[in-house]
Write an enzyme that holds these catalytic residues in place. Structure first.
Site, short mmCIF file in Angstrom:
data_model
loop_
_atom_site.label_atom_id
_atom_site.label_comp_id
_atom_site.label_asym_id
_atom_site.label_seq_id
_atom_site.Cartn_x
_atom_site.Cartn_y
_atom_site.Cartn_z
N LYS A 41 -45.88 22.52 39.65
CA LYS A 41 -46.97 21.97 38.85
C LYS A 41 -47.44 20.66 39.44
CE LYS A 41 -47.52 21.64 33.93
NZ LYS A 41 -46.80 21.55 32.65
N ARG A 90 -49.31 21.32 18.26
CA ARG A 90 -50.68 20.94 17.91
C ARG A 90 -51.35 22.13 17.23
NH1 ARG A 90 -51.49 18.74 23.88
NH2 ARG A 90 -50.04 20.46 24.03
#
Ligand code: ADP
Length: 160
Positions: A41, A90
């Protein structure tokens, strides 16, 4: 002693993360906030930069420590002698990934629990990627991240 690990990329840390840290720090005796480095990443900030920003941001909490690791979260968590992995949630879009994460953790280390804290409404839209995108185009992110992070973002994008 109840110990929890809060793993994430924190690239960079923002107010949504800090809200989870503040709340988790009241639920456990010790909270280890851990920067996960994944060679696959691409991050904007180095591991050292992310750890440094987090250390500054959590300096007010006596029972919060900052660390970093590569590899499996369960291995790091067990090494810390922690019993819990903390994550924030979230929107519904977080759910799929977190569901797999929690169930995989359970399979690998049944003695650990993955515990979710729901985001605070005013921070629910904040993500590190949004922060980076807005900052990269010169937008104001001071309501999303602490001021030292605003400066670091500015340096990354504009001081070359
Ligand atoms: P991101 O890059 O999306 O901010 P991280 O990998 O750094 O994500 O996030 C680490 C953990 O913090 C994850 O559990 C993530 O769901 C949670 N998190 C991220 N942003 C928020 C927010 N605004 N409110 C609550 N939790 C959050």
């Amino acid at each position: 002693m109840r110990i929890a690990v809060y793993p994430g990329s924190f690239d960079p840390v923002h107010y949504g993360h800090l809200d989870i840290i503040e709340r988790a720090s009241t639920l456990f005796d010790k909270l280890v906030v851990a920067v996960v480095t994944n060679p696959k990443k691409k991050a904007l900030f180095t591991r050292e930069e992310r750890v440094k920003m987090l250390n500054e941001a959590v300096s007010a909490y006596a029972n919060v420590q900052v660390a970093s690791f590569t590899g499996l979260t369960v291995n790091f968590t067990l090494k810390q002698q922690a019993q819990v992995v903390v994550r924030g949630l979230r929107a519904i879009t977080d759910f799929d990934g977190e569901f797999v994460f929690a169930l995989t953790n359970k399979k690998l280390a049944p003695e650990l629990e993955t515990v979710y804290l729901m985001t605070r409404a005013e921070y629910s839209f904040i993500s590190s990627s949004t922060v980076k995108e807005v900052a990269s185009y010169g937008g104001c992110v001071k309501e999303m991240v602490p001021s030292m992070v605003v400066e670091k973002l500015h340096k990354k994008y504009y001081d070359n």
